[in-house]
Write an enzyme that holds these catalytic residues in place. Sequence first.
Site, PDB file in Angstrom:
ATOM      1  N   GLU A  34      75.187  30.878  36.705  1.00 14.66           N
ATOM      2  CA  GLU A  34      75.278  29.963  37.853  1.00 14.66           C
ATOM      3  C   GLU A  34      76.192  30.581  38.905  1.00 14.66           C
ATOM      4  O   GLU A  34      77.296  31.007  38.601  1.00 14.66           O
ATOM      5  CB  GLU A  34      75.808  28.604  37.389  1.00 14.66           C
ATOM      6  CG  GLU A  34      76.277  27.669  38.486  1.00 14.66           C
ATOM      7  CD  GLU A  34      75.217  27.322  39.539  1.00 14.66           C
ATOM      8  OE1 GLU A  34      74.100  26.959  39.168  1.00 14.66           O
ATOM      9  OE2 GLU A  34      75.535  27.430  40.751  1.00 14.66           O
ATOM     10  N   ARG A 106      72.979  12.537  41.114  1.00 19.82           N
ATOM     11  CA  ARG A 106      72.640  13.871  40.609  1.00 19.82           C
ATOM     12  C   ARG A 106      73.811  14.473  39.832  1.00 19.82           C
ATOM     13  O   ARG A 106      73.628  15.128  38.810  1.00 19.82           O
ATOM     14  CB  ARG A 106      72.255  14.797  41.767  1.00 19.82           C
ATOM     15  CG  ARG A 106      71.885  16.216  41.312  1.00 19.82           C
ATOM     16  CD  ARG A 106      71.671  17.136  42.505  1.00 19.82           C
ATOM     17  NE  ARG A 106      71.315  18.495  42.103  1.00 19.82           N
ATOM     18  CZ  ARG A 106      72.196  19.422  41.795  1.00 19.82           C
ATOM     19  NH1 ARG A 106      73.497  19.156  41.809  1.00 19.82           N
ATOM     20  NH2 ARG A 106      71.795  20.637  41.436  1.00 19.82           N
ATOM     21  N   TYR A 210      68.851   2.457  47.027  1.00 17.62           N
ATOM     22  CA  TYR A 210      68.927   1.950  45.648  1.00 17.62           C
ATOM     23  C   TYR A 210      70.338   2.090  45.091  1.00 17.62           C
ATOM     24  O   TYR A 210      71.121   2.913  45.559  1.00 17.62           O
ATOM     25  CB  TYR A 210      67.905   2.633  44.735  1.00 17.62           C
ATOM     26  CG  TYR A 210      67.923   4.142  44.701  1.00 17.62           C
ATOM     27  CD1 TYR A 210      68.793   4.848  43.874  1.00 17.62           C
ATOM     28  CD2 TYR A 210      67.038   4.883  45.472  1.00 17.62           C
ATOM     29  CE1 TYR A 210      68.772   6.240  43.821  1.00 17.62           C
ATOM     30  CE2 TYR A 210      67.010   6.271  45.438  1.00 17.62           C
ATOM     31  CZ  TYR A 210      67.879   6.944  44.601  1.00 17.62           C
ATOM     32  OH  TYR A 210      67.863   8.307  44.562  1.00 17.62           O
ATOM     33  N   ASP A 289      62.588  23.793  41.957  1.00 19.57           N
ATOM     34  CA  ASP A 289      62.463  24.053  43.393  1.00 19.57           C
ATOM     35  C   ASP A 289      62.180  25.523  43.703  1.00 19.57           C
ATOM     36  O   ASP A 289      61.573  25.837  44.730  1.00 19.57           O
ATOM     37  CB  ASP A 289      63.736  23.614  44.128  1.00 19.57           C
ATOM     38  CG  ASP A 289      63.737  22.122  44.448  1.00 19.57           C
ATOM     39  OD1 ASP A 289      62.849  21.413  43.942  1.00 19.57           O
ATOM     40  OD2 ASP A 289      64.626  21.675  45.197  1.00 19.57           O
TER      41      ASP A 289
HETATM   42  C1  LIG Z   1      66.638  13.761  50.147  1.00 17.00           C
HETATM   43  C2  LIG Z   1      66.173  14.171  48.792  1.00 17.00           C
HETATM   44  C3  LIG Z   1      65.928  13.191  47.835  1.00 17.00           C
HETATM   45  C4  LIG Z   1      65.450  13.543  46.569  1.00 17.00           C
HETATM   46  N1  LIG Z   1      65.182  12.557  45.676  1.00 17.00           N
HETATM   47  C5  LIG Z   1      64.645  12.885  44.474  1.00 17.00           C
HETATM   48  C6  LIG Z   1      64.332  11.863  43.528  1.00 17.00           C
HETATM   49  O1  LIG Z   1      64.566  10.684  43.762  1.00 17.00           O
HETATM   50  N2  LIG Z   1      63.783  12.243  42.333  1.00 17.00           N
HETATM   51  C7  LIG Z   1      63.511  13.547  42.035  1.00 17.00           C
HETATM   52  O2  LIG Z   1      62.997  13.836  40.943  1.00 17.00           O
HETATM   53  N3  LIG Z   1      63.805  14.538  42.927  1.00 17.00           N
HETATM   54  C8  LIG Z   1      64.359  14.243  44.115  1.00 17.00           C
HETATM   55  N4  LIG Z   1      64.685  15.235  45.008  1.00 17.00           N
HETATM   56  C9  LIG Z   1      64.413  16.646  44.660  1.00 17.00           C
HETATM   57  C10 LIG Z   1      65.444  17.200  43.711  1.00 17.00           C
HETATM   58  O3  LIG Z   1      66.741  17.013  44.208  1.00 17.00           O
HETATM   59  C11 LIG Z   1      65.183  18.701  43.497  1.00 17.00           C
HETATM   60  O4  LIG Z   1      63.809  18.929  43.350  1.00 17.00           O
HETATM   61  C12 LIG Z   1      65.865  19.176  42.226  1.00 17.00           C
HETATM   62  O5  LIG Z   1      67.248  18.919  42.280  1.00 17.00           O
HETATM   63  C13 LIG Z   1      65.628  20.680  42.040  1.00 17.00           C
HETATM   64  O6  LIG Z   1      66.320  21.117  40.907  1.00 17.00           O
HETATM   65  P1  LIG Z   1      66.418  22.669  40.586  1.00 17.00           P
HETATM   66  O7  LIG Z   1      67.214  22.744  39.316  1.00 17.00           O
HETATM   67  O8  LIG Z   1      65.081  23.290  40.638  1.00 17.00           O
HETATM   68  O9  LIG Z   1      67.240  23.301  41.804  1.00 17.00           O
HETATM   69  P2  LIG Z   1      68.688  23.001  42.344  1.00 17.00           P
HETATM   70  O10 LIG Z   1      69.105  21.608  42.072  1.00 17.00           O
HETATM   71  O11 LIG Z   1      68.693  23.475  43.759  1.00 17.00           O
HETATM   72  O12 LIG Z   1      69.642  23.947  41.479  1.00 17.00           O
HETATM   73  C14 LIG Z   1      69.672  25.347  41.671  1.00 17.00           C
HETATM   74  C15 LIG Z   1      70.953  25.894  41.058  1.00 17.00           C
HETATM   75  O13 LIG Z   1      70.906  27.314  41.160  1.00 17.00           O
HETATM   76  C16 LIG Z   1      72.128  27.801  41.645  1.00 17.00           C
HETATM   77  N5  LIG Z   1      71.868  29.092  42.282  1.00 17.00           N
HETATM   78  C17 LIG Z   1      71.327  29.328  43.513  1.00 17.00           C
HETATM   79  N6  LIG Z   1      71.200  30.652  43.725  1.00 17.00           N
HETATM   80  C18 LIG Z   1      71.651  31.263  42.605  1.00 17.00           C
HETATM   81  C19 LIG Z   1      71.758  32.633  42.204  1.00 17.00           C
HETATM   82  N7  LIG Z   1      71.361  33.645  43.009  1.00 17.00           N
HETATM   83  N8  LIG Z   1      72.272  32.920  40.987  1.00 17.00           N
HETATM   84  C20 LIG Z   1      72.681  31.919  40.145  1.00 17.00           C
HETATM   85  N9  LIG Z   1      72.610  30.610  40.481  1.00 17.00           N
HETATM   86  C21 LIG Z   1      72.086  30.284  41.688  1.00 17.00           C
HETATM   87  C22 LIG Z   1      72.630  26.712  42.580  1.00 17.00           C
HETATM   88  O14 LIG Z   1      74.032  26.809  42.773  1.00 17.00           O
HETATM   89  C23 LIG Z   1      72.203  25.458  41.793  1.00 17.00           C
HETATM   90  O15 LIG Z   1      73.203  25.086  40.864  1.00 17.00           O
HETATM   91  C24 LIG Z   1      65.216  14.910  46.255  1.00 17.00           C
HETATM   92  C25 LIG Z   1      65.504  15.903  47.205  1.00 17.00           C
HETATM   93  C26 LIG Z   1      65.989  15.542  48.454  1.00 17.00           C
HETATM   94  C27 LIG Z   1      66.281  16.609  49.461  1.00 17.00           C
END
Ligand SMILES: Cc1cc2nc3c(=O)[nH]c(=O)nc-3n(C[C@H](O)[C@H](O)[C@H](O)COP(=O)(O)OP(=O)(O)OC[C@H]3O[C@@H](n4cnc5c(N)ncnc54)[C@H](O)[C@@H]3O)c2cc1C
Length: 388
Positions: A34, A106, A210, A289
Site C-alpha cells: 500500500e 468507507r 443516508y 476501480d
Molecule cells: C461519490 C461516490 C460514491 C460512491 N458510493 C458507493 C457506494 O455507495 N457503494 C459502492 O459499492 N461503491 C461506491 N463508490 C465507489 C467506491 O468508492 C469505489 O469503487 C471503491 O472504493 C474502489 O475500491 P478499490 O479498492 O478498487 O480502489 P480504492 O478504494 O481507490 O483503493 C486503492 C488503494 O490503492 C492504493 N494505491 C494507489 N496507488 C498505489 C500504488 N502505486 N501502489 C500501492 N498502493 C497504491 C491507494 O492508496 C488505495 O488505498 C462511490 C464512489 C464515489 C466517488
Amino acid sequence: MTPPRAIAIAGAGIGGLTAALALAAKGFRVTVLEKAERLEEVGTGLQLSPNASRILIAYGIAERLGSHAITTRTVTIMTARSGGEVTRLSLAASARADAPYWLAHRADLQAALLTEARSRPEIELRLASPVDDIETTADGVRVGDLEVGTLIGADGAWSAVRNKVFPDVQPQFSGLIAWRGTCDADALPKHIRPSGVQLWMGPRAHLVVYPMSAGQRINMVAIVPGEALAPGWNAPGARDDINLHFDHAHWPADARAMIAAVDNWGRWPLYTMPDGGAWHRGRVALLGDAAHAMVPFAAQGAGMAIEDAAVLAQCLGETKNDGEVTAALARYAVLREPRVTRVQRMARQQGKIYHLQGPMALARDTVMRLLGPRRLQARQDWIYNWRL
Ligand SMILES: Cc1cc2nc3c(=O)[nH]c(=O)nc-3n(C[C@H](O)[C@H](O)[C@H](O)COP(=O)(O)OP(=O)(O)OC[C@H]3O[C@@H](n4cnc5c(N)ncnc54)[C@H](O)[C@@H]3O)c2cc1C
C-alpha cells in the site's frame, strides 16, 4: 525460484483487502503493498448491497464492523419537481433477504477488513510501499524486491499496475462532479432525518442521503455537472458553489436544508474506465476501480470490487500448479467482464434518468409511480441476488 503460492496485491483499499482475505482463505501467501503511510479516514459513506455484504459476511467482516454498519430496509425516491416521494423500495423482501443492505463509512469498512487481515498469518501488509517497479520474469512477477507468482493491481482508478500492463487504457472524465460531505444526525431536524437511503432526483443533479456510523452521522453525495482541473484532483467545496446547483427555484426546502447542514464538502471529479475494462495480462490481473472505475449511480463500485475478489480467489484456488495461473486469470476476466460492463452501463443510464428536466422529469416520475416499488426493485435483482 518463485514461491508457487505467493501473491502480491497493490493497494489496501476495499478491493485489495477483500482479495487478500479471499486468497488467504484459499491457502495463498499474500503481501499487500500500500502506497499510503497510514490507512486513515478516506472517502465517506458506502452502500453495500446484498451481493457484496454476503461475501463480506463469509470472510468474518460482519462481526468486525459491528454496529458501525447500519442495515437499511428502504430506499426512498424523491423528486425535486414536486418535493414529494415518488416511491419507496423495500429491501427486506425477496431472495436477497438472506444478506443485509449495509450503510457504512468507507473508513469503518476498511478498518474492519484490515483488522481481519492482520489476524491472518498468511497476509502481510506493507504500508508506505508504492508499487511502481514491475517486471515479468520467466516464472512470475518481480515487484520491487518481491518475487511472486501473481500480481493483482487493486490500486484504484489511477492504477500504476494498469499503467504498466495497459499504458493505453486511461480513465476518462465523466463531466460530473460528486460533492461528498457529512453532518451529525442531530444537525438535521427530525422530520428530514433519513432512516434509510433517500435519493432526490432533480434537474441536472441528484442527491443521495443516508445515515452511517451507527446512525450518528449522515452521509450526503450531490452529483452535478462540472469540470475537472486535472486527473485525480479533488478539493474542498464551497457552500456557495453547491447552492448554485440546488437553488430554491428548482429544489424544495427539505433537500436544501440537508445540504445546508454539511460543513465539510469535498469535490470529487468522477472518472470512469471504458466499458469492457482491462482485466489481465499474463500473471498480472486488475481488480476494482483499477479495472472498471464507474459512475457511482448504481452504488456498486466497491460491490463489484468485492465480487471481483471472491471470483479471483476462486479461479486461482482451482489451480493445481503455477503453470495454470495465466489461464486462471483469463477465466477470472471472462467471468467478471460481462457483469461489470452491465453494471457500468446501468449506472450511467440511471444518472441520465435522475437528471431529467421539465416534461421528461414529469414523465419519469409518472412512470416510476405506475411501475410501483415491486417492479422497480425487481430491476435490481440481477445485481443483488448474485452469488459466487
Ligand atoms: C461519490 C461516490 C460514491 C460512491 N458510493 C458507493 C457506494 O455507495 N457503494 C459502492 O459499492 N461503491 C461506491 N463508490 C465507489 C467506491 O468508492 C469505489 O469503487 C471503491 O472504493 C474502489 O475500491 P478499490 O479498492 O478498487 O480502489 P480504492 O478504494 O481507490 O483503493 C486503492 C488503494 O490503492 C492504493 N494505491 C494507489 N496507488 C498505489 C500504488 N502505486 N501502489 C500501492 N498502493 C497504491 C491507494 O492508496 C488505495 O488505498 C462511490 C464512489 C464515489 C466517488
